[in-house]
Design a protein around this motif. Structure first.
Motif, mmCIF file in Angstrom:
data_model
loop_
_atom_site.group_PDB
_atom_site.id
_atom_site.type_symbol
_atom_site.label_atom_id
_atom_site.label_comp_id
_atom_site.label_asym_id
_atom_site.label_seq_id
_atom_site.Cartn_x
_atom_site.Cartn_y
_atom_site.Cartn_z
ATOM 1 N N ALA A 10 0.840 -1.205 0.000
ATOM 2 C CA ALA A 10 0.000 0.000 0.000
ATOM 3 C C ALA A 10 0.872 1.251 0.000
ATOM 4 N N HIS B 203 2.404 1.677 -3.506
ATOM 5 C CA HIS B 203 1.415 2.126 -4.492
ATOM 6 C C HIS B 203 1.066 3.598 -4.273
ATOM 7 N N ALA B 204 0.858 3.983 -3.017
ATOM 8 C CA ALA B 204 0.506 5.375 -2.723
ATOM 9 C C ALA B 204 1.652 6.314 -3.089
ATOM 10 N N SER B 205 2.882 5.905 -2.788
ATOM 11 C CA SER B 205 4.052 6.722 -3.119
ATOM 12 C C SER B 205 4.191 6.903 -4.622
ATOM 13 N N GLU C 95 1.785 6.570 -6.982
ATOM 14 C CA GLU C 95 0.687 7.371 -7.526
ATOM 15 C C GLU C 95 0.919 8.866 -7.290
#
Length: 571
Positions: free
Chosen positions: A26, A29-31, A33
């Motif tokens: 997670a 993925h957040a980094s 995006e």
């Protein structure tokens, strides 16, 4: 395809993964995006069209502050995850992410920014060097804001005594002159509307041609002219005659950071310089052996002159060069399965370097494709000063830029959807270029670069990477001049003076980048030798290559540990 469909999903959970693995994925993925949103061009290179109408913000204090904060937040989030509870693959991912973020953090040090910030572009890394070719099939971009920021930072650098060398400025002016001279309809930015795919109406074609022409005429050309005139009339007179970073305030710290950021190892300039000298000595001995094999009478310098001047080594035409590379590719393809079990799905194309940048480009280069194969990987060969594109260098250049070099490493990483995006699409120069240089050492196994003249081409390329250790550190830490660096390269190899000039001017523009090739190659070769010694008859090159390639580009310490673990598993 709708723009939203281009977004890469978070990697799915793999067997054996638990709560900490989910937290790690997670975070990745957040980094990723957030990074794509901040830097839209990075998304475009990956085939992600969600932000295709944006250029992004570059060079400003706000941009630096946002990137620095994102880096700190990512490191803080990583520290909340228990590495011991991760799967083996995710422990590798954790280590790579941590190492990458820590190196990035060092780049935000005030001592580094105090120098690097005021050198926003050069003739290799500026927008004028990469974006025209990239945008020729994507559409024009609003250069006006970027040009204004570049000029502003250059002016502040002039006040602080932090300026580019005169030769870098002169090269940039030449690049802008080439782009401006294209006019409107011959501009690379007008290229997308010269040929339309089926299904676009005549009316839409006319509307788009008018819009593109207006964008080129009203926005891009004036922006290019503005920065070109600034460089020629204001910046060039203030530019420095020196070429190394050691001549800049804070230059020693900047070069130390450049070494570590490019090699992923905390090496000193003296260590790099001495390593280069020892490698040059070793390769010269091997070159003497090839000279003897062909029965050449004379000194090694005479042999170099023979290789540079003999007509039979000079390509007849650009088409002949292209067909030669295509034939080499077929020969490599016939043997590749003996060494590799992992093969990329992305197709590989062979193209000449675009004319507007061929003068300052390397002899060969690679541009990555997209994960879905909609854009192929491209091996670019240079036809500028055609007689100096010697045929004896073709086979090893293909191994490096094409298969199994850059095309394999970059494509296999991108195609592996189980990896987090930063490992699929990111990397470090020591691994990426170290792998490509390592790929050259597989010439015997792949049936190329074994004939003595072609082997000299391979040794010439390896010598280039060894000389880079000497010359880059010489320029930036030992006060070498441009002329001394060029003479050193021509003296110790059969490379042409044209290539030597381009190489040296590249090292001047990008301190430390050229060190990564040889350091990375030597690290992979050391890991291979260690694995062979430990496994004996159990050593399988296909398994070794899969272990090196199947988790994307790793920092050198992480790669060495991974291979040690692979050896233990095979045992």
């Amino acid at each position: 395809m709708p723009a939203a469909a281009q977004q890469q999903p978070a990697p799915a959970a793999q067997p054996g993964e638990g709560a900490e693995d989910a937290k790690l994925k997670a975070l990745f993925h957040a980094s990723d995006e957030a990074s794509l949103k901040r830097q839209p061009l990075m998304a475009l290179f990956r085939g992600d069209m969600r932000y295709a109408d944006q250029l992004g913000e570059y060079y400003t204090d706000a941009f630096i502050a946002v990137e620095k904060a994102a880096n700190a937040a990512d490191l803080a989030a990583l520290q909340t995850i228990d590495r011991a509870k991760l799967t083996t693959v995710n422990q590798i991912a954790y280590d790579v992410f941590e190492a990458d973020q820590l190196r990035t953090q060092k780049g935000f040090d005030d001592r580094i920014l105090a120098v690097s910030k005021y050198l926003p572009i050069d003739h290799f890394t500026g927008f004028q060097a990469f974006y025209p070719d990239f945008a020729s099939g994507q559409g024009a971009a609003p250069f006006k804001t970027v040009a204004d920021y570049e000029i502003g930072l250059f002016r502040e650098g002039m006040k602080r005594g932090i300026v580019q060398p005169k030769l870098v400025v002169t090269n940039m002016i030449g690049q802008f002159d080439n782009l401006i001279a294209q006019g409107v309809e011959e501009s690379v930015f007008y290229g997308p509307v010269k040929k339309f795919p089926e299904g676009i109406s005549t009316a839409d074609q006319a509307r788009l041609k008018t819009a593109y022409a207006a964008q080129v005429h009203d926005v891009i050309l004036p922006a290019h002219q503005k920065i070109r005139d600034f460089l020629a009339t204001e910046y060039l007179p203030a530019a420095r005659d020196s070429v190394g970073t050691s001549a800049l305030p804070g230059g020693a710290a900047l070069y130390a950071y450049a070494i570590e950021s490019n090699t992923t190892l905390p090496l000193t300039a003296d260590y790099v310089h001495d390593l280069g000298l020892s490698e040059v000595k070793r390769i010269l001995t091997e070159m003497e052996a090839q000279k003897a094999k062909v029965g050449f009478k004379g000194t090694l310098q005479d042999f170099f002159t023979h290789l540079r001047t003999e007509k039979r080594f000079q390509p007849e035409s650009a088409d002949a060069l292209r067909m030669g590379y295509e034939a080499i590719g077929k020969r490599v393809d016939a043997r590749i399965g003996e060494q590799f079990s992992l093969l990329p799905k992305t197709p590989l194309e062979i193209r000449p370097v675009p004319a507007y940048r061929e003068k300052t480009d390397a002899a060969g280069s690679y541009s990555s494709g997209t994960p879905d194969g909609s854009r192929p990987g491209v091996f670019y060969f240079n036809t500028y000063d055609l007689p100096t594109r010697y045929t004896w260098g073709m086979e090893t250049l293909y191994l490096h830029e094409g298969a199994p070099g850059h095309h394999f490493q970059i494509s296999l990483a991108q195609e592996n959807a189980a990896l987090p995006a930063f490992m699929r699409f990111g990397g470090n120069t020591a691994y990426v270029e170290g792998w490509a240089l390592y790929a050259e050492t597989l010439h015997d196994e792949l049936g190329v670069a074994v004939e003595p003249y072609q082997r000299m081409g391979g040794l010439n390329d390896e010598m280039l990477r060894a000389m880079r250790l000497v010359v880059d550190s010489g320029l930036h830490a030992k006060g070498w001049s441009r002329e001394k660096a060029i003479d050193y390269m021509v003296t110790n190899s059969p490379m042409s003076r044209t290539d030597a000039v381009a190489e040296v001017e590249r090292y001047i523009a990008m301190p430390g980048q050229a060190l990564a090739y040889k350091i990375g190659q030597l690290t992979i070769l050391k890991a291979k030798a260690k694995a062979k010694a430990a496994l004996g008859a159990k050593f399988d090159p296909r398994g070794f290559h899969a272990a090196v390639l199947d988790t994307g580009a790793l920092p050198m310490p992480v790669l060495e540990k991974k291979i040690d673990d692979w050896v233990a598993g095979v045992k």
